[in-house]
Design a protein around this motif. Sequence first.
Motif, PDB file in Angstrom:
ATOM      1  N   LEU A 155       9.294   8.643  -5.801  1.00 37.24           N
ATOM      2  CA  LEU A 155       8.168   8.665  -4.877  1.00 37.24           C
ATOM      3  C   LEU A 155       8.177   7.455  -3.951  1.00 37.24           C
ATOM      4  O   LEU A 155       7.802   7.563  -2.786  1.00 37.24           O
ATOM      5  CB  LEU A 155       6.852   8.745  -5.643  1.00 37.24           C
ATOM      6  CG  LEU A 155       6.649  10.024  -6.445  1.00 37.24           C
ATOM      7  CD1 LEU A 155       5.341   9.969  -7.218  1.00 37.24           C
ATOM      8  CD2 LEU A 155       6.686  11.246  -5.552  1.00 37.24           C
ATOM      9  N   ALA A 156       8.596   6.304  -4.458  1.00 35.83           N
ATOM     10  CA  ALA A 156       8.695   5.116  -3.610  1.00 35.83           C
ATOM     11  C   ALA A 156       9.678   5.372  -2.474  1.00 35.83           C
ATOM     12  O   ALA A 156       9.434   4.987  -1.327  1.00 35.83           O
ATOM     13  CB  ALA A 156       9.124   3.914  -4.435  1.00 35.83           C
TER      14      ALA A 156
ATOM     15  N   LEU B 125       8.286   3.302   0.801  1.00 32.64           N
ATOM     16  CA  LEU B 125       7.539   2.077   0.528  1.00 32.64           C
ATOM     17  C   LEU B 125       8.501   0.896   0.538  1.00 32.64           C
ATOM     18  O   LEU B 125       9.547   0.922  -0.108  1.00 32.64           O
ATOM     19  CB  LEU B 125       6.837   2.180  -0.825  1.00 32.64           C
ATOM     20  CG  LEU B 125       5.825   3.310  -0.976  1.00 32.64           C
ATOM     21  CD1 LEU B 125       5.216   3.289  -2.366  1.00 32.64           C
ATOM     22  CD2 LEU B 125       4.739   3.222   0.087  1.00 32.64           C
TER      23      LEU B 125
ATOM     24  N   LEU C 269       4.595   3.695 -10.171  1.00 30.70           N
ATOM     25  CA  LEU C 269       5.036   4.797  -9.339  1.00 30.70           C
ATOM     26  C   LEU C 269       6.485   5.130  -9.656  1.00 30.70           C
ATOM     27  O   LEU C 269       7.299   4.233  -9.842  1.00 30.70           O
ATOM     28  CB  LEU C 269       4.891   4.380  -7.873  1.00 30.70           C
ATOM     29  CG  LEU C 269       4.867   5.416  -6.788  1.00 30.70           C
ATOM     30  CD1 LEU C 269       3.695   6.373  -6.978  1.00 30.70           C
ATOM     31  CD2 LEU C 269       4.763   4.755  -5.435  1.00 30.70           C
TER      32      LEU C 269
ATOM     33  N   GLU D  74       0.618  12.383  -5.970  1.00 30.83           N
ATOM     34  CA  GLU D  74       1.988  12.842  -6.216  1.00 30.83           C
ATOM     35  C   GLU D  74       2.518  12.322  -7.541  1.00 30.83           C
ATOM     36  O   GLU D  74       3.252  13.015  -8.237  1.00 30.83           O
ATOM     37  CB  GLU D  74       2.916  12.443  -5.064  1.00 30.83           C
ATOM     38  CG  GLU D  74       2.691  13.259  -3.813  1.00 30.83           C
ATOM     39  CD  GLU D  74       2.864  14.750  -4.041  1.00 30.83           C
ATOM     40  OE1 GLU D  74       3.871  15.179  -4.657  1.00 30.83           O
ATOM     41  OE2 GLU D  74       1.980  15.511  -3.597  1.00 30.83           O
ATOM     42  N   GLN D  75       2.157  11.100  -7.916  1.00 29.07           N
ATOM     43  CA  GLN D  75       2.577  10.546  -9.206  1.00 29.07           C
ATOM     44  C   GLN D  75       2.002  11.377 -10.345  1.00 29.07           C
ATOM     45  O   GLN D  75       2.699  11.721 -11.304  1.00 29.07           O
ATOM     46  CB  GLN D  75       2.140   9.081  -9.335  1.00 29.07           C
ATOM     47  CG  GLN D  75       2.509   8.438 -10.652  1.00 29.07           C
ATOM     48  CD  GLN D  75       4.000   8.265 -10.846  1.00 29.07           C
ATOM     49  OE1 GLN D  75       4.777   8.235  -9.891  1.00 29.07           O
ATOM     50  NE2 GLN D  75       4.424   8.161 -12.081  1.00 29.07           N
TER      51      GLN D  75
ATOM     52  N   LEU E 178      -2.490   6.503   2.207  1.00 24.48           N
ATOM     53  CA  LEU E 178      -1.132   6.590   1.653  1.00 24.48           C
ATOM     54  C   LEU E 178      -1.138   6.302   0.150  1.00 24.48           C
ATOM     55  O   LEU E 178      -0.457   6.976  -0.620  1.00 24.48           O
ATOM     56  CB  LEU E 178      -0.177   5.636   2.374  1.00 24.48           C
ATOM     57  CG  LEU E 178       1.254   5.607   1.851  1.00 24.48           C
ATOM     58  CD1 LEU E 178       1.905   6.988   1.940  1.00 24.48           C
ATOM     59  CD2 LEU E 178       2.080   4.566   2.599  1.00 24.48           C
ATOM     60  N   LEU E 179      -1.911   5.308  -0.253  1.00 25.40           N
ATOM     61  CA  LEU E 179      -2.003   4.999  -1.684  1.00 25.40           C
ATOM     62  C   LEU E 179      -2.557   6.190  -2.462  1.00 25.40           C
ATOM     63  O   LEU E 179      -2.080   6.497  -3.555  1.00 25.40           O
ATOM     64  CB  LEU E 179      -2.886   3.772  -1.920  1.00 25.40           C
ATOM     65  CG  LEU E 179      -2.237   2.433  -1.667  1.00 25.40           C
ATOM     66  CD1 LEU E 179      -3.246   1.307  -1.855  1.00 25.40           C
ATOM     67  CD2 LEU E 179      -1.035   2.231  -2.577  1.00 25.40           C
TER      68      LEU E 179
ATOM     69  N   ARG F 238      -2.334   9.361  -1.645  1.00 27.31           N
ATOM     70  CA  ARG F 238      -1.273  10.376  -1.701  1.00 27.31           C
ATOM     71  C   ARG F 238      -0.243  10.011  -2.761  1.00 27.31           C
ATOM     72  O   ARG F 238       0.245  10.888  -3.486  1.00 27.31           O
ATOM     73  CB  ARG F 238      -0.602  10.520  -0.327  1.00 27.31           C
ATOM     74  CG  ARG F 238      -1.410  11.353   0.634  1.00 27.31           C
ATOM     75  CD  ARG F 238      -0.761  11.562   1.987  1.00 27.31           C
ATOM     76  NE  ARG F 238       0.605  12.035   1.887  1.00 27.31           N
ATOM     77  CZ  ARG F 238       1.565  11.712   2.759  1.00 27.31           C
ATOM     78  NH1 ARG F 238       1.314  10.912   3.770  1.00 27.31           N
ATOM     79  NH2 ARG F 238       2.782  12.201   2.615  1.00 27.31           N
ATOM     80  N   CYS F 239       0.084   8.742  -2.864  1.00 19.96           N
ATOM     81  CA  CYS F 239       1.040   8.287  -3.890  1.00 19.96           C
ATOM     82  C   CYS F 239       0.492   8.562  -5.284  1.00 19.96           C
ATOM     83  O   CYS F 239       1.210   9.044  -6.158  1.00 19.96           O
ATOM     84  CB  CYS F 239       1.337   6.798  -3.735  1.00 19.96           C
ATOM     85  SG  CYS F 239       2.356   6.372  -2.320  1.00 19.96           S
ATOM     86  N   ARG F 240      -0.787   8.243  -5.490  1.00 15.34           N
ATOM     87  CA  ARG F 240      -1.408   8.490  -6.804  1.00 15.34           C
ATOM     88  C   ARG F 240      -1.391   9.979  -7.150  1.00 15.34           C
ATOM     89  O   ARG F 240      -1.079  10.368  -8.272  1.00 15.34           O
ATOM     90  CB  ARG F 240      -2.841   7.963  -6.821  1.00 15.34           C
ATOM     91  CG  ARG F 240      -2.957   6.481  -6.910  1.00 15.34           C
ATOM     92  CD  ARG F 240      -4.420   6.037  -7.036  1.00 15.34           C
ATOM     93  NE  ARG F 240      -4.517   4.604  -6.914  1.00 15.34           N
ATOM     94  CZ  ARG F 240      -4.893   3.962  -5.805  1.00 15.34           C
ATOM     95  NH1 ARG F 240      -5.267   4.641  -4.741  1.00 15.34           N
ATOM     96  NH2 ARG F 240      -4.935   2.655  -5.771  1.00 15.34           N
TER      97      ARG F 240
ATOM     98  N   PHE G  25       8.086   8.142   0.007  1.00 17.44           N
ATOM     99  CA  PHE G  25       7.053   7.596   0.885  1.00 17.44           C
ATOM    100  C   PHE G  25       7.536   6.372   1.660  1.00 17.44           C
ATOM    101  O   PHE G  25       6.765   5.748   2.374  1.00 17.44           O
ATOM    102  CB  PHE G  25       5.792   7.261   0.083  1.00 17.44           C
ATOM    103  CG  PHE G  25       5.046   8.478  -0.375  1.00 17.44           C
ATOM    104  CD1 PHE G  25       4.369   9.278   0.532  1.00 17.44           C
ATOM    105  CD2 PHE G  25       5.032   8.839  -1.708  1.00 17.44           C
ATOM    106  CE1 PHE G  25       3.683  10.407   0.119  1.00 17.44           C
ATOM    107  CE2 PHE G  25       4.348   9.963  -2.132  1.00 17.44           C
ATOM    108  CZ  PHE G  25       3.672  10.757  -1.214  1.00 17.44           C
TER     109      PHE G  25
END
Length: 180
Positions: free
Chosen positions: A30-31, A36, A26, A53-54, A46-47, A49-51, A34
């Motif tokens: 982004l960390a 994290l 990530l 956005e990445q 949430l994971l 959404r992170c994927r 979000f």
Amino acid sequence: QSLQYEKARAGSQVQVHMDDGTTLALDAELAVRFQLKQGMEVLEELLERCRTEQSRLMARRRLVRYLSLRRKTVREAQVYLERLGFDSGSVEAAIQAALELGLLDDGGYAVAYRRTQERAAGKGPRAIRQELLARGIDRSTTEEAIASSQDPQLQRSRARAAAERKAGLLRDDEPRKAHR
């Protein structure tokens, strides 16, 4: 799930390790976005959404690098990102961002392409039209771009100049062809 992370590549990327043994690379931005934190409980939502956005962030960065080499059409940019394996949402987001930043402009591309092809290759409006359409430029934008080069007087003068150049090349070897 709880997560642990480690910095990679001079802090620009974070490796997020989940309890189940999976890892997510990530971007550090982004960390932070979000929020994290190490040991934090993370829901699957949430994971995901992170994927997402990445993927969008990486598509934007790749597209900006691709567009820095030379002007491209929206279609060329789309094909490039799809070839790299980005999902359609990431491709659309990256193209939209490039359009908003003025990095992609099919109208400007078409005009610049027409000028270059007229000057460098001596091509006429019909050939340029076909090439622009093949590059994914829509018909109305193509017609606007080539409108100024469709003047009959201009086309006659270009045809005469092309014939004179060709005749000059043939004069020594084939004088009869050169005369025609």
